[in-house]
Design a protein around this motif. Structure first.
Motif, PDB file in Angstrom:
ATOM      1  N   VAL A   3       0.841  -1.200   0.000  1.00  0.00           N
ATOM      2  CA  VAL A   3       0.000   0.000   0.000  1.00  0.00           C
ATOM      3  C   VAL A   3       0.875   1.248   0.000  1.00  0.00           C
ATOM      4  O   VAL A   3       0.652   2.190  -0.771  1.00  0.00           O
ATOM      5  N   ASN A   4       1.892   1.288   0.862  1.00  0.00           N
ATOM      6  CA  ASN A   4       2.783   2.444   0.926  1.00  0.00           C
ATOM      7  C   ASN A   4       3.578   2.598  -0.363  1.00  0.00           C
ATOM      8  O   ASN A   4       3.815   3.713  -0.836  1.00  0.00           O
ATOM      9  N   ALA A   5       4.013   1.466  -0.950  1.00  0.00           N
ATOM     10  CA  ALA A   5       4.764   1.530  -2.203  1.00  0.00           C
ATOM     11  C   ALA A   5       3.894   2.060  -3.331  1.00  0.00           C
ATOM     12  O   ALA A   5       4.327   2.918  -4.118  1.00  0.00           O
ATOM     13  N   ARG A   6       2.659   1.564  -3.432  1.00  0.00           N
ATOM     14  CA  ARG A   6       1.761   2.063  -4.476  1.00  0.00           C
ATOM     15  C   ARG A   6       1.450   3.539  -4.275  1.00  0.00           C
ATOM     16  O   ARG A   6       1.387   4.313  -5.234  1.00  0.00           O
ATOM     17  N   LEU A  24       3.614   0.426 -11.068  1.00  0.00           N
ATOM     18  CA  LEU A  24       2.513   0.114 -10.158  1.00  0.00           C
ATOM     19  C   LEU A  24       2.344  -1.396  -9.977  1.00  0.00           C
ATOM     20  O   LEU A  24       2.041  -1.870  -8.879  1.00  0.00           O
ATOM     21  N   SER A  25       2.544  -2.155 -11.070  1.00  0.00           N
ATOM     22  CA  SER A  25       2.438  -3.612 -10.971  1.00  0.00           C
ATOM     23  C   SER A  25       3.500  -4.175 -10.038  1.00  0.00           C
ATOM     24  O   SER A  25       3.234  -5.073  -9.236  1.00  0.00           O
ATOM     25  N   LEU A  26       4.713  -3.642 -10.113  1.00  0.00           N
ATOM     26  CA  LEU A  26       5.779  -4.107  -9.239  1.00  0.00           C
ATOM     27  C   LEU A  26       5.559  -3.629  -7.803  1.00  0.00           C
ATOM     28  O   LEU A  26       5.819  -4.362  -6.847  1.00  0.00           O
ATOM     29  N   ALA A  27       5.079  -2.393  -7.637  1.00  0.00           N
ATOM     30  CA  ALA A  27       4.798  -1.884  -6.291  1.00  0.00           C
ATOM     31  C   ALA A  27       3.717  -2.721  -5.605  1.00  0.00           C
ATOM     32  O   ALA A  27       3.738  -2.909  -4.387  1.00  0.00           O
ATOM     33  N   ASP A  28       2.778  -3.252  -6.384  1.00  0.00           N
ATOM     34  CA  ASP A  28       1.715  -4.085  -5.836  1.00  0.00           C
ATOM     35  C   ASP A  28       2.251  -5.414  -5.305  1.00  0.00           C
ATOM     36  O   ASP A  28       1.587  -6.072  -4.510  1.00  0.00           O
ATOM     37  N   ARG A  29       3.467  -5.795  -5.730  1.00  0.00           N
ATOM     38  CA  ARG A  29       4.053  -7.061  -5.300  1.00  0.00           C
ATOM     39  C   ARG A  29       5.075  -6.874  -4.172  1.00  0.00           C
ATOM     40  O   ARG A  29       5.656  -7.854  -3.715  1.00  0.00           O
ATOM     41  N   VAL A  30       5.322  -5.648  -3.763  1.00  0.00           N
ATOM     42  CA  VAL A  30       6.344  -5.391  -2.740  1.00  0.00           C
ATOM     43  C   VAL A  30       5.915  -5.990  -1.404  1.00  0.00           C
ATOM     44  O   VAL A  30       4.830  -5.668  -0.907  1.00  0.00           O
ATOM     45  N   PRO A  31       6.739  -6.861  -0.779  1.00  0.00           N
ATOM     46  CA  PRO A  31       6.342  -7.493   0.478  1.00  0.00           C
ATOM     47  C   PRO A  31       6.815  -6.784   1.742  1.00  0.00           C
ATOM     48  O   PRO A  31       6.260  -6.994   2.809  1.00  0.00           O
ATOM     49  N   ASP A  32       7.881  -5.955   1.658  1.00  0.00           N
ATOM     50  CA  ASP A  32       8.375  -5.287   2.867  1.00  0.00           C
ATOM     51  C   ASP A  32       9.033  -3.973   2.484  1.00  0.00           C
ATOM     52  O   ASP A  32       8.984  -3.538   1.330  1.00  0.00           O
ATOM     53  N   ASP A  33       9.658  -3.311   3.486  1.00  0.00           N
ATOM     54  CA  ASP A  33      10.190  -1.971   3.273  1.00  0.00           C
ATOM     55  C   ASP A  33      11.450  -1.940   2.417  1.00  0.00           C
ATOM     56  O   ASP A  33      11.965  -0.857   2.120  1.00  0.00           O
ATOM     57  N   GLN A  34      11.960  -3.110   2.000  1.00  0.00           N
ATOM     58  CA  GLN A  34      13.098  -3.104   1.075  1.00  0.00           C
ATOM     59  C   GLN A  34      12.659  -2.814  -0.358  1.00  0.00           C
ATOM     60  O   GLN A  34      13.481  -2.507  -1.212  1.00  0.00           O
ATOM     61  N   CYS A  35      11.341  -2.915  -0.613  1.00  0.00           N
ATOM     62  CA  CYS A  35      10.756  -2.610  -1.927  1.00  0.00           C
ATOM     63  C   CYS A  35      11.382  -3.458  -3.031  1.00  0.00           C
ATOM     64  O   CYS A  35      11.712  -2.956  -4.113  1.00  0.00           O
ATOM     65  N   VAL A  36      11.560  -4.742  -2.745  1.00  0.00           N
ATOM     66  CA  VAL A  36      12.088  -5.693  -3.717  1.00  0.00           C
ATOM     67  C   VAL A  36      10.981  -6.682  -4.051  1.00  0.00           C
ATOM     68  O   VAL A  36      10.289  -7.177  -3.153  1.00  0.00           O
ATOM     69  N   ALA A  37      10.799  -6.971  -5.347  1.00  0.00           N
ATOM     70  CA  ALA A  37       9.770  -7.908  -5.786  1.00  0.00           C
ATOM     71  C   ALA A  37      10.237  -8.610  -7.050  1.00  0.00           C
ATOM     72  O   ALA A  37      11.033  -8.064  -7.823  1.00  0.00           O
TER      73      ALA A  37
END
Length: 301
Positions: A3-6, A24-37
């Protein structure tokens, strides 16, 4: 965390078109604050409804702009590509640092001097992201065939108890806090959340608006109009904490333009008709608008 990444992409990214959809598609897959997906090219094509070349061009453009980074030393399931949103990670790290002691503290916009945290490889493994084969930190592991929709590596269960999604379905989110459908991990069920419509502007935010000069710049009526517009645009957003609404409200007010002077109604016809008459052609309506503009008083009569 997605949510924060998007939200960062929606509010701060300079990307446009296919590049914005990919981000946005990648931000929707971000699992934690490292913003890696991780994501395959095929899944990005399906999510953005764009061609292979368009997706590749978007990734290149985002990389050149510094909003996306390809982590060549890591890979996801089925050797999928691993991406990182560096500016998003820097923003989340800055927010966490500023609000460590004061959850309601105002966070200044991201600048070039804000550093991007280093990637912690150990934390990526629980999200099915591993160092590529041959890397010094790559442990020996059996690379079992899997589809992109298969469960994460650490959640494998015995065959008799395994539950797999139907063929062709969308893969599960990489973070449990962002389900495709509301479930027990949804953050909206937490206590202390409210909607934008019910949130009340606190004294701290009003003091901030006055100290930053926004009250003088917009005026009381302009500030109220900006507040009403903010509530209209945020009415469909999911509930969140009062501190989160306050930070978003301040960001909106800081970007709000000065109220424009009232413009004359160019479609007003001579004689007081407020709109073009029914049955008028486009040419007649344009001529009526011009006549109305000519008849507007200039103050020099």
């Amino acid at each position: 965390m997605s949510v924060n990444a998007r939200e960062w992409v929606w509010e701060n990214s300079a990307s446009r078109g296919n590049a914005r959809l990919v981000l946005l598609s990648l931000a929707d897959r971000v699992p934690d604050d490292q913003c890696v997906a991780w994501a395959s090219l095929t899944s990005l094509m399906r999510r953005t409804n764009a061609s292979r070349n368009a997706v590749r061009a978007a990734i290149t453009a985002l990389s050149d702009a510094g909003e996306l980074e390809v982590l060549d030393d890591y890979e996801g399931p089925q050797h999928s590509t691993v991406y990182r949103l560096p500016r998003t990670a820097a923003w989340l790290a800055k927010v966490a640092s500023v609000r460590k002691d004061d959850p309601d503290a105002y966070v200044e916009p991201l600048t070039d001097t804000d550093s991007v945290p280093e990637v912690e490889g150990e934390r990526l493994r629980k999200h099915s992201i591993w160092p590529k084969a041959g890397a010094e930190s790559d442990p020996r592991r059996q690379d079992l065939p899997r589809s992109e929709s298969a469960p994460p590596r650490q959640n494998l269960t015995p065959p008799r108890g395994s539950i797999r999604p139907p063929s062709g379905s969308e893969p599960d989110p990489q973070n449990r806090s962002e389900p495709k459908v509301n479930r027990k991990y949804s953050s909206s069920s937490a206590a202390g959340l409210t909607s934008a419509t019910n949130w009340q502007v606190d004294d701290t935010s009003l003091s901030w608006a006055q100290q930053q000069g926004h009250l003088t710049r917009l005026g009381e009526d302009g500030l109220q109009a900006a507040d009403a517009k903010w509530r209209h645009h945020r009415s469909a957003w999911s509930p969140r904490s009062a501190a989160a609404w306050a930070a978003d409200w301040r960001s909106w007010i800081a970007r709000e333009h000065n109220p424009a002077p009232q413009r004359p109604n160019l479609y007003a016809l001579p004689g007081g008709t407020p709109a073009p008459q029914a049955g008028m052609t486009r040419a007649d309506a344009h001529m009526a608008a011009l006549l109305a503009a000519v008849d507007e008083p200039t103050g020099t009569e």
